[in-house]
Design a protein around this motif. Structure first.
Motif, PDB file in Angstrom:
ATOM      1  N   GLY A 193      83.153  -8.410   9.346  1.00 28.07           N
ATOM      2  CA  GLY A 193      83.730  -9.605   9.949  1.00 28.07           C
ATOM      3  C   GLY A 193      84.960 -10.113   9.213  1.00 28.07           C
ATOM      4  O   GLY A 193      85.606 -11.051   9.654  1.00 28.07           O
ATOM      5  N   THR A 232      88.892  -4.710   7.552  1.00 29.95           N
ATOM      6  CA  THR A 232      89.079  -3.591   8.461  1.00 29.95           C
ATOM      7  C   THR A 232      89.928  -2.566   7.714  1.00 29.95           C
ATOM      8  O   THR A 232      90.202  -2.724   6.528  1.00 29.95           O
ATOM      9  CB  THR A 232      89.766  -4.040   9.771  1.00 29.95           C
ATOM     10  OG1 THR A 232      89.750  -2.964  10.699  1.00 29.95           O
ATOM     11  CG2 THR A 232      91.199  -4.499   9.528  1.00 29.95           C
ATOM     12  N   ARG A 271      91.061 -14.234   8.922  1.00 30.76           N
ATOM     13  CA  ARG A 271      89.949 -14.165   7.971  1.00 30.76           C
ATOM     14  C   ARG A 271      90.435 -14.056   6.524  1.00 30.76           C
ATOM     15  O   ARG A 271      89.710 -13.630   5.643  1.00 30.76           O
ATOM     16  CB  ARG A 271      89.060 -12.964   8.299  1.00 30.76           C
ATOM     17  CG  ARG A 271      88.513 -12.962   9.703  1.00 30.76           C
ATOM     18  CD  ARG A 271      87.638 -14.149   9.936  1.00 30.76           C
ATOM     19  NE  ARG A 271      86.356 -13.894   9.321  1.00 30.76           N
ATOM     20  CZ  ARG A 271      85.236 -14.496   9.656  1.00 30.76           C
ATOM     21  NH1 ARG A 271      85.240 -15.407  10.596  1.00 30.76           N
ATOM     22  NH2 ARG A 271      84.115 -14.223   9.050  1.00 30.76           N
ATOM     23  N   ASP A 322      82.127 -15.949   5.051  1.00 26.03           N
ATOM     24  CA  ASP A 322      81.217 -14.802   5.126  1.00 26.03           C
ATOM     25  C   ASP A 322      80.602 -14.537   3.752  1.00 26.03           C
ATOM     26  O   ASP A 322      81.319 -14.266   2.793  1.00 26.03           O
ATOM     27  CB  ASP A 322      81.973 -13.563   5.608  1.00 26.03           C
ATOM     28  CG  ASP A 322      81.058 -12.409   5.978  1.00 26.03           C
ATOM     29  OD1 ASP A 322      80.020 -12.217   5.300  1.00 26.03           O
ATOM     30  OD2 ASP A 322      81.376 -11.689   6.940  1.00 26.03           O
TER      31      ASP A 322
END
Length: 66
Positions: free
Chosen positions: A22, A25, A38, A44
């Motif tokens: 989340g 990447t 993010r 997270d």
């Protein structure tokens, strides 16, 4: 939270993206990247685990003071 990815150290193992999909990447070249929006980890709880899972220590996570 401040997340820094050292692009000169990253080898593209992808462990960060597996640990915290989340937040992390892989870019078009296969290296670690933060998902748009993010950059601060988005709360997270897996971000620190993702940093620890990096085999070359390319990710650092630090707390930011507001």
């Amino acid at each position: 939270m401040d997340i820094d990815i050292d692009k000169d150290v990253c080898i593209g193992a992808g462990q960060c993206a597996l640990a915290a999909p989340g937040v992390f990447t892989q870019d078009d070249d296969g290296f670690s990247a933060l998902l748009p929006g993010r950059e601060d980890g988005g709360g997270d709880p897996k971000v620190r685990e993702a940093a620890r899972s990096c085999p070359v220590g390319a990710i650092t996570v630090s707390d930011t003071m507001s």
